[in-house]
Scaffold this active site. Structure first.
Site, PDB file in Angstrom:
ATOM      1  N   THR A 126       0.777  -1.374  -0.279  1.00  0.00           N
ATOM      2  CA  THR A 126      -0.334   0.326   0.207  1.00  0.00           C
ATOM      3  C   THR A 126       0.448   1.332   0.045  1.00  0.00           C
ATOM      4  O   THR A 126       1.941   1.297   0.795  1.00  0.00           O
ATOM      5  CB  THR A 126      -0.647  -0.138   1.034  1.00  0.00           C
ATOM      6  OG1 THR A 126      -1.941  -0.796   1.363  1.00  0.00           O
ATOM      7  CG2 THR A 126      -1.905   1.240   1.100  1.00  0.00           C
ATOM      8  N   GLU A 127       0.183   2.231  -0.786  1.00  0.00           N
ATOM      9  CA  GLU A 127       1.335   3.875  -0.420  1.00  0.00           C
ATOM     10  C   GLU A 127      -0.636   4.304  -0.524  1.00  0.00           C
ATOM     11  O   GLU A 127      -1.301   4.381  -0.144  1.00  0.00           O
ATOM     12  CB  GLU A 127       1.585   3.904  -2.419  1.00  0.00           C
ATOM     13  CG  GLU A 127       2.160   3.477  -2.330  1.00  0.00           C
ATOM     14  CD  GLU A 127       3.793   3.128  -3.502  1.00  0.00           C
ATOM     15  OE1 GLU A 127       2.829   4.433  -4.196  1.00  0.00           O
ATOM     16  OE2 GLU A 127       4.104   2.826  -4.325  1.00  0.00           O
ATOM     17  N   GLY A 339     -23.501  -2.529  27.917  1.00  0.00           N
ATOM     18  CA  GLY A 339     -24.080  -1.111  28.330  1.00  0.00           C
ATOM     19  C   GLY A 339     -23.023   0.069  28.058  1.00  0.00           C
ATOM     20  O   GLY A 339     -22.288   0.313  28.181  1.00  0.00           O
ATOM     21  N   GLY A 340     -23.357   1.340  29.685  1.00  0.00           N
ATOM     22  CA  GLY A 340     -22.396   2.357  29.851  1.00  0.00           C
ATOM     23  C   GLY A 340     -21.184   1.623  30.361  1.00  0.00           C
ATOM     24  O   GLY A 340     -20.171   1.894  29.752  1.00  0.00           O
ATOM     25  N   GLU A 363      -5.853  -6.136   3.958  1.00  0.00           N
ATOM     26  CA  GLU A 363      -6.018  -7.167   2.847  1.00  0.00           C
ATOM     27  C   GLU A 363      -7.058  -6.766   2.357  1.00  0.00           C
ATOM     28  O   GLU A 363      -7.639  -7.689   1.488  1.00  0.00           O
ATOM     29  CB  GLU A 363      -5.322  -8.434   3.610  1.00  0.00           C
ATOM     30  CG  GLU A 363      -4.477  -7.790   4.100  1.00  0.00           C
ATOM     31  CD  GLU A 363      -4.450 -10.032   3.920  1.00  0.00           C
ATOM     32  OE1 GLU A 363      -4.332 -10.610   3.776  1.00  0.00           O
ATOM     33  OE2 GLU A 363      -3.420  -9.942   5.827  1.00  0.00           O
TER      34      GLU A 363
HETATM   35  C1  LIG Z   1      -3.437  -1.489  10.588  1.00  0.00           C
HETATM   36  C2  LIG Z   1      -3.182  -1.247   9.458  1.00  0.00           C
HETATM   37  C3  LIG Z   1      -2.475  -2.217   8.593  1.00  0.00           C
HETATM   38  C4  LIG Z   1      -2.177  -2.463   7.094  1.00  0.00           C
HETATM   39  N1  LIG Z   1      -1.111  -3.251   6.527  1.00  0.00           N
HETATM   40  C5  LIG Z   1      -1.020  -2.961   5.477  1.00  0.00           C
HETATM   41  C6  LIG Z   1       0.041  -4.388   5.356  1.00  0.00           C
HETATM   42  O1  LIG Z   1       1.403  -4.696   6.156  1.00  0.00           O
HETATM   43  N2  LIG Z   1       0.980  -3.804   4.407  1.00  0.00           N
HETATM   44  C7  LIG Z   1       0.466  -2.865   3.328  1.00  0.00           C
HETATM   45  O2  LIG Z   1       0.382  -2.718   2.670  1.00  0.00           O
HETATM   46  N3  LIG Z   1      -0.656  -2.436   3.359  1.00  0.00           N
HETATM   47  C8  LIG Z   1      -1.508  -2.550   4.877  1.00  0.00           C
HETATM   48  N4  LIG Z   1      -2.637  -2.439   4.984  1.00  0.00           N
HETATM   49  C9  LIG Z   1      -3.051  -1.137   4.123  1.00  0.00           C
HETATM   50  C10 LIG Z   1      -4.218  -1.806   3.922  1.00  0.00           C
HETATM   51  O3  LIG Z   1      -4.137  -2.831   2.726  1.00  0.00           O
HETATM   52  C11 LIG Z   1      -5.484  -0.301   3.503  1.00  0.00           C
HETATM   53  O4  LIG Z   1      -6.054   0.347   3.649  1.00  0.00           O
HETATM   54  C12 LIG Z   1      -6.163  -1.097   2.515  1.00  0.00           C
HETATM   55  O5  LIG Z   1      -6.302  -2.053   1.319  1.00  0.00           O
HETATM   56  C13 LIG Z   1      -7.368   0.097   1.391  1.00  0.00           C
HETATM   57  O6  LIG Z   1      -7.156   0.634   0.851  1.00  0.00           O
HETATM   58  P1  LIG Z   1      -6.668   2.461   1.052  1.00  0.00           P
HETATM   59  O7  LIG Z   1      -6.500   2.806   2.836  1.00  0.00           O
HETATM   60  O8  LIG Z   1      -5.667   3.239   0.657  1.00  0.00           O
HETATM   61  O9  LIG Z   1      -8.260   3.088   0.466  1.00  0.00           O
HETATM   62  P2  LIG Z   1      -8.718   3.539  -0.466  1.00  0.00           P
HETATM   63  O10 LIG Z   1      -8.454   2.378  -1.504  1.00  0.00           O
HETATM   64  O11 LIG Z   1      -8.720   5.062  -0.807  1.00  0.00           O
HETATM   65  O12 LIG Z   1     -10.447   3.171   0.001  1.00  0.00           O
HETATM   66  C14 LIG Z   1     -10.977   3.666   0.778  1.00  0.00           C
HETATM   67  C15 LIG Z   1     -12.705   3.860   0.443  1.00  0.00           C
HETATM   68  O13 LIG Z   1     -13.052   3.479  -1.048  1.00  0.00           O
HETATM   69  C16 LIG Z   1     -13.515   2.246  -1.194  1.00  0.00           C
HETATM   70  N5  LIG Z   1     -13.901   1.642  -2.800  1.00  0.00           N
HETATM   71  C17 LIG Z   1     -12.268   1.967  -3.314  1.00  0.00           C
HETATM   72  N6  LIG Z   1     -11.997   1.103  -4.943  1.00  0.00           N
HETATM   73  C18 LIG Z   1     -13.481   0.896  -4.505  1.00  0.00           C
HETATM   74  C19 LIG Z   1     -14.241   0.437  -5.856  1.00  0.00           C
HETATM   75  N7  LIG Z   1     -13.511   0.185  -6.763  1.00  0.00           N
HETATM   76  N8  LIG Z   1     -15.496  -0.025  -5.583  1.00  0.00           N
HETATM   77  C20 LIG Z   1     -16.023   0.316  -4.879  1.00  0.00           C
HETATM   78  N9  LIG Z   1     -15.291   1.042  -3.796  1.00  0.00           N
HETATM   79  C21 LIG Z   1     -13.888   1.295  -3.718  1.00  0.00           C
HETATM   80  C22 LIG Z   1     -12.980   1.138  -0.159  1.00  0.00           C
HETATM   81  O14 LIG Z   1     -13.760   0.107  -0.263  1.00  0.00           O
HETATM   82  C23 LIG Z   1     -12.597   2.146   0.817  1.00  0.00           C
HETATM   83  O15 LIG Z   1     -14.212   2.306   0.986  1.00  0.00           O
HETATM   84  C24 LIG Z   1      -3.153  -2.291   6.970  1.00  0.00           C
HETATM   85  C25 LIG Z   1      -3.705  -0.841   6.892  1.00  0.00           C
HETATM   86  C26 LIG Z   1      -4.167  -0.552   8.441  1.00  0.00           C
HETATM   87  C27 LIG Z   1      -4.803   0.575   8.717  1.00  0.00           C
END
Ligand SMILES: Cc1cc2nc3c(=O)[nH]c(=O)nc-3n(C[C@H](O)[C@H](O)[C@H](O)COP(=O)(O)OP(=O)(O)OC[C@H]3O[C@@H](n4cnc5c(N)ncnc54)[C@H](O)[C@@H]3O)c2cc1C
Length: 381
Positions: A126-127, A339-340, A363
């Site tokens: 992820t980026e 509850g609370g 994921e």
């Molecule tokens: C605690 C934590 C641990 C993590 N660990 C890792 C890790 O170890 N390695 C790693 O690589 N990543 C990791 N992640 C990243 C995680 O996999 C991503 O946050 C996740 O895949 C969602 O990407 P985003 O946050 O960019 O959301 P976005 O992709 O920006 O999504 C925003 C919203 O838009 C919706 N959306 C996007 N595209 C579509 C579509 N085509 N159709 C319908 N809805 C859509 C999404 O479902 C979401 O509701 C981690 C995240 C967290 C919070």
């Protein structure tokens, strides 16, 4: 069809449950508050084989099956979902990627110490501008002499600050689209690699999450993982299996929340009776118990299929989608039944409620699982 766990599986569940109750339960609040991964727990996790659950013994692993992997993750998540997330990311993403697509030399060099718990793994896809749309990543690697130079940044990386071994996905041929993404093994301490901002999270706070930065980071050729251009294709296969782990984590978290709600309902009195005698409370407990069983069966089915070697894209996504969404409902009802007291930190309900939301995001979000499932269903004749 035989739904009974084997004697070994029952013993495994008891062993991990006792370990989690003894070694983890007393520290859950402290680790959550400190927002610190308990690094000294790793040796004890490794002592039970939990840092290399599914890898063959010849690579330092415990050699357990996919269903047994689920049992381990479930039992950790029942007590502390944050610890379970760390164990799942280490096993199911980083080490699994190397185990599945690494050369023999790469497995010896990196899988063995990961599986033995001598090193902690991280996996960076992820980026900041590409999560669901992971193929839109900007981090790039270009050939430089007898190796590669990596530039860019990753976000939300589990163990981004503490991981010793990181699998990093990067664009190596932008014109080739998803076939132009490659995976690299990067060791902590490599010049040009640095940990970025540590995230201050809603839940899963015992699990370390941060940015990772790459600036002119030189990677030797022998750290290209799975072949040039194969990184994204391999990532999808790693995620097929990884999602079974998040489904198991969701089942375990829901089980923990359900047990907390049941125990509280049996002792809390209102109107001269325990609240467990009210039908409105019983129905919440019934729905929780039933949903958890259904989620567990979907999760074990996906794991069973994985064990037999085929692709499990559909089954993994169904298990992950269903288990995470029911876990959110169970955790919410757990707060409601308290509850609370569900709103304060003296009881475990509020922590399950904070932790659980990650399961519908990490994921692949629920929306992405539905998209994957729809593609699978529509492509069938
Ligand atoms: C605690 C934590 C641990 C993590 N660990 C890792 C890790 O170890 N390695 C790693 O690589 N990543 C990791 N992640 C990243 C995680 O996999 C991503 O946050 C996740 O895949 C969602 O990407 P985003 O946050 O960019 O959301 P976005 O992709 O920006 O999504 C925003 C919203 O838009 C919706 N959306 C996007 N595209 C579509 C579509 N085509 N159709 C319908 N809805 C859509 C999404 O479902 C979401 O509701 C981690 C995240 C967290 C919070």
């Amino acid at each position: 069809m035989d739904f009974r766990p084997t004697e070994e599986q029952q013993l495994l569940r008891r062993t991990i449950r006792e370990f989690a109750e003894r070694e983890i339960r007393p520290h859950v609040r402290e680790w959550d508050h400190a927002q610190q991964f308990p690094r000294d727990l790793v040796a004890r996790l490794a002592g039970l084989g939990l840092m290399g659950i599914q890898f063959p013994e010849q690579y330092g692993g415990a050699g357990l099956s996919a269903i047994e992997y689920c049992i381990c993750i479930e039992e950790l998540a029942r007590v502390d979902p944050g610890v379970a997330l760390s164990v799942a990311a280490h096993n199911g993403l980083c080490a699994a990627h190397i185990a599945r697509f690494g050369t023999e030399a790469q497995k010896q060099a990196w899988l063995v110490p990961l599986a033995r718990g001598e090193k902690i793994g991280a996996w960076a896809l992820t980026e900041s501008t590409s999560g669901s749309d992971a193929a839109g990543m900007r981090t790039a690697a270009v050939r430089a002499g007898a190796g590669w130079t990596l530039d860019g940044s990753k976000t939300f990386t589990t163990h981004g600050r503490i991981g010793d071994v990181m699998v990093v996905m990067a664009v190596t041929d932008r014109a080739a689209g998803v076939k132009g993404i490659s995976a690299f093994i990067v060791e902590r301490g490599t010049a040009g690699m640095a940990a970025g901002k540590k995230e201050d999270k809603l839940g899963m706070r015992a699990s370390d999450t941060s940015e990772v930065l790459f600036d002119n980071c030189r990677i030797p050729e022998n750290q290209l993982l799975g072949g040039e251009g194969q990184g994204f294709v391999n990532t999808m296969q790693v995620l097929d299996a990884g999602r079974i782990g998040i489904a198991a984590l969701s089942v375990g978290l829901a089980q923990g929340a359900y047990e907390a709600a049941l125990a509280y309902a049996r002792e809390r009195k209102a109107f001269g009776r325990t609240i467990a005698t009210f039908q409105a409370i019983q129905w919440k407990l019934v729905d929780a118990a039933t949903r958890i069983e259904a989620a567990r069966l979907l999760t074990y089915r996906a794991a069973w299929l994985k064990e037999r070697g085929g692709r499990t894209t559909l089954e993994s996504s169904m298990a992950k989608l269903y288990a995470s969404e029911i876990a959110v409902r169970v955790a919410e009802d757990c707060v409601q039944i308290h509850g609370g007291y569900g709103f304060v930190k003296d009881y475990p309900a509020e922590k399950y409620f904070r932790d659980v939301k990650l399961t519908t995001i990490g994921e692949g979000t629920s929306e992405i699982q539905r998209l994957v499932i729809a593609r699978q269903l529509l492509s069938r004749s």
